[in-house]
Motif scaffolding. Structure first.
Motif, PDB file in Angstrom:
ATOM      1  N   HIS A  81      51.402  33.379  42.554  1.00  0.00           N
ATOM      2  CA  HIS A  81      51.118  34.794  42.269  1.00  0.00           C
ATOM      3  C   HIS A  81      52.151  35.287  41.271  1.00  0.00           C
ATOM      4  O   HIS A  81      53.310  34.858  41.297  1.00  0.00           O
ATOM      5  N   ILE A  82      51.775  36.206  40.398  1.00  0.00           N
ATOM      6  CA  ILE A  82      52.613  36.517  39.232  1.00  0.00           C
ATOM      7  C   ILE A  82      54.021  36.995  39.599  1.00  0.00           C
ATOM      8  O   ILE A  82      55.001  36.592  38.986  1.00  0.00           O
ATOM      9  N   LEU A 171      47.296  33.544  32.891  1.00  0.00           N
ATOM     10  CA  LEU A 171      46.029  34.018  33.428  1.00  0.00           C
ATOM     11  C   LEU A 171      44.933  32.973  33.280  1.00  0.00           C
ATOM     12  O   LEU A 171      44.117  32.775  34.189  1.00  0.00           O
ATOM     13  N   TYR A 185      44.166  34.050  42.747  1.00  0.00           N
ATOM     14  CA  TYR A 185      45.281  34.464  41.898  1.00  0.00           C
ATOM     15  C   TYR A 185      44.853  35.602  40.976  1.00  0.00           C
ATOM     16  O   TYR A 185      43.778  35.580  40.397  1.00  0.00           O
ATOM     17  N   PHE A 186      45.735  36.565  40.873  1.00  0.00           N
ATOM     18  CA  PHE A 186      45.536  37.766  40.046  1.00  0.00           C
ATOM     19  C   PHE A 186      44.269  38.522  40.427  1.00  0.00           C
ATOM     20  O   PHE A 186      43.686  39.239  39.639  1.00  0.00           O
ATOM     21  N   ASN A 206      41.409  41.837  31.515  1.00  0.00           N
ATOM     22  CA  ASN A 206      42.769  41.642  32.026  1.00  0.00           C
ATOM     23  C   ASN A 206      43.679  41.077  30.944  1.00  0.00           C
ATOM     24  O   ASN A 206      44.792  41.566  30.732  1.00  0.00           O
TER      25      ASN A 206
END
Length: 244
Positions: A81-82, A171, A185-186, A206
């Motif tokens: 995760h970022i 991404l 994720y994201f 995004n």
């Protein structure tokens, strides 16, 4: 003890007591950082070592929780995760000390602010994951401020472009991973908003929207800096004329 580890604990809702506790907590930490800025400047090595220790401990707490509850998998624990990646970058930066990496940490770290303002899927404050969340996002927010005190770090437009390019790579990799293993994720699969958009549109929105957002943040920061510098210069000139 069960509630502290309960994987089914109710999530934070915007404006509830847990949300307020998080907001008060980060406000206190920011106040402390600015209050002790002189000490931060005087002891940079010790402060950065403390940052490293907090980052490592946070990663251990997060991984330990998922291991304890039996959810230590890529799809459940989401180690990439970022904000967790930003934490890894903070740890790496302690050793490599690359100026461009501070820029990426700052711009990617903007998501930490968003997590405090609009919490999505966040555990309560009195929960192991809640403590992990607070440590992680507080660290990400104060890190660039501390770097500013220590070495004069300032977010740049070039840094925003670097962050935008590296984010596009991130991404893309996360989207491929989501498609391959069904992770989120994201939040490209289970979205907090814009659920009606199809996947390609949401993906590119995004990618380009966030990249543009980084540049806008950089421009705003520089406008503010230039404004205060011009105001300071005007005040100094005014004092010189008065003395003459």
């Amino acid at each position: 003890m069960q509630s502290f580890l309960d994987p089914n604990a109710p999530l934070v809702q915007i404006g509830d007591m847990n949300h307020l506790m998080y907001l008060i907590g980060i406000s206190v930490i920011l106040f402390a950082v600015f209050t002790f800025r002189k000490q931060i400047k005087e002891y940079p090595k010790q402060v950065m070592l403390g940052i490293l220790i907090v980052a490592v401990v946070q990663r251990i707490i997060s991984a330990s929780y998922y291991f304890i509850v039996g959810e230590f998998t890529v799809t459940d624990s989401l180690p990439l995760h970022i904000c967790r990646v930003v934490c890894y970058l903070i740890i790496i930066q302690f050793f490599v000390r690359k100026p461009w990496l501070d820029q990426v940490i700052f711009y990617w770290g903007i998501f930490a602010y968003a997590s405090f303002v609009y919490p999505v899927g966040i555990s309560p404050a009195i929960h192991m994951l809640g403590i992990s969340f607070f440590m992680l996002h507080s660290l990400i927010i104060i890190y660039p401020i501390i770097r500013s005190f220590i070495n004069g770090f300032v977010p740049s437009i070039r840094g925003a472009l670097q962050a935008a390019v590296t984010f596009a790579v991130y991404l893309t990799c996360m989207q491929l991973l989501n498609n391959a293993i069904g992770s989120n994720y994201f939040y490209t699969e289970d979205r907090p908003f814009l659920n009606d958009l199809n996947e390609p549109v949401y993906f590119f929105l995004n990618m380009f929207g966030i990249g543009i957002g980084f540049v806008i943040v950089a421009l705003i920061i520089h406008l503010v800096i230039n404004y205060f510098q011009a105001k300071k210069l005007k005040t100094e000139n005014s004092k010189e004329k008065t003395l003459v």
